[in-house]
Design an enzyme around this catalytic site. Structure first.
Site, PDB file in Angstrom:
ATOM      1  N   SER A 164       0.837  -1.198   0.000  1.00 31.79           N
ATOM      2  CA  SER A 164       0.000   0.000   0.000  1.00 31.79           C
ATOM      3  C   SER A 164       0.880   1.261   0.000  1.00 31.79           C
ATOM      4  O   SER A 164       1.679   1.454  -0.907  1.00 31.79           O
ATOM      5  CB  SER A 164      -0.958  -0.047   1.195  1.00 31.79           C
TER       6      SER A 164
ATOM      7  N   ALA B 111     -10.872  -1.463   8.357  1.00 28.44           N
ATOM      8  CA  ALA B 111     -12.086  -2.141   7.877  1.00 28.44           C
ATOM      9  C   ALA B 111     -12.194  -2.053   6.355  1.00 28.44           C
ATOM     10  O   ALA B 111     -12.585  -3.022   5.690  1.00 28.44           O
ATOM     11  CB  ALA B 111     -13.318  -1.526   8.536  1.00 28.44           C
TER      12      ALA B 111
ATOM     13  N   ASP C 212      -9.898  -5.655  -4.123  1.00 29.61           N
ATOM     14  CA  ASP C 212      -9.347  -4.510  -3.389  1.00 29.61           C
ATOM     15  C   ASP C 212     -10.249  -3.283  -3.530  1.00 29.61           C
ATOM     16  O   ASP C 212     -10.570  -2.868  -4.642  1.00 29.61           O
ATOM     17  CB  ASP C 212      -7.948  -4.197  -3.945  1.00 29.61           C
TER      18      ASP C 212
ATOM     19  N   HIS D 151      -7.371  -5.905   0.006  1.00 31.22           N
ATOM     20  CA  HIS D 151      -6.206  -5.019   0.117  1.00 31.22           C
ATOM     21  C   HIS D 151      -5.065  -5.594   0.961  1.00 31.22           C
ATOM     22  O   HIS D 151      -3.983  -5.017   0.988  1.00 31.22           O
ATOM     23  CB  HIS D 151      -6.654  -3.664   0.678  1.00 31.22           C
TER      24      HIS D 151
END
Length: 256
Positions: A80, A145, A207, A235
């Site tokens: 990320s 979340a 994702d 993700h």
């Protein structure tokens, strides 16, 4: 300026550097420790996250600070936001970054409607920025979340993520704000063809932060660029689909 970064170095073998994403720390990679023990892995807390001191400045300042505290030649793996850091390191220091792995990471995280570039809607990032000033804990929890949303094991994934993240201090406000600014403003798309190193790009098809329309828009004409798409992951594929992720990663690493 010298700042103290928390780097946990484990195992023996080929040098790997692993960088986490926004709002968390390197403890999220704890479930990978045993499987990567045949490598010398440097698990880095990004500046102002976990046990690391904050560092003023932008993405380049973070990259410079991190690379100065790591081995001269390593394969950099970034998840990320950590993928942005690793990508910038590969571009700035091609002789020190032997290979690049990005996990669920976009060269431009924010959606650019005028260019039909898929990403996070601008209002979502601005909401996080506003909420940060009110309640850090809840903001991070909400972000976690979103990261597991779409995964069949979302409930277990969020529980595991929270337990791992909360094992270390919460990030500094300044670092969270810096990270959000990077997610909002950094656009490395034009520089990607300059990447000379072997590059593995791991994607989760479900994702919610890096949409499935991003991988087809990435440069793919170079023979040293490899894509791994995990069809049921979101993700955090290294948690939700650990075995599948590790198989793809180690197969790629074995080519070095």
């Amino acid at each position: 300026m010298s700042s103290s970064l928390h780097i946990e170095s484990i195992g023996q073998g080929q040098e790997l550097v692993i960088l986490h994403g926004w709002g968390v720390n390197s403890s999220v990679f704890t479930p990978l420790h045993a499987s990567l023990s045949e490598y010398r892995v440097h698990y880095v807390d990004l500046p102002g996250f976990g046990h690391s001191d904050p560092i003023d400045g932008d993405l380049d300042d973070w990259v410079d600070a991190i690379i100065n505290q790591l081995p001269n030649t390593a394969i950099w793996i970034g998840w990320s936001l950590g993928g942005l850091v690793a990508t910038k390191a590969a571009l700035r220091y091609p002789e020190q970054v032997r290979g690049l792995v990005t996990i669920a990471s976009s060269p431009c995280f924010m959606a650019r409607e005028d260019e039909s570039w898929p990403g996070i809607p601008p209002q979502v990032l601005s909401q996080f920025s506003t909420q940060l000033q009110q309640n850090i804990g809840k903001t991070i929890e909400r972000f976690l979340a979103i990261q597991v949303m779409g995964s069949a094991t979302a409930k277990e994934d969020i529980k595991q993520l929270k337990e791992l993240v909360l094992s270390r201090p919460l990030p500094k406000n300044s670092a969270l704000a810096q990270g959000l600014k990077m997610l909002e403003n950094i656009d490395l798309r034009a520089q990607l063809p300059q990447i000379e190193q072997p590059w593995l790009r791991v994607w989760g098809r479900l994702d919610g932060l890096v949409p499935r329309r991003v991988p087809p828009l990435m440069p793919n004409h170079q023979a040293h660029f490899t894509d791994l798409l995990l069809p049921k992951a979101s993700h955090a594929p290294f948690l939700s689909h650990r075995d599948e992720f590790l198989t793809g990663l180690t197969d790629w690493l074995n080519k070095f």
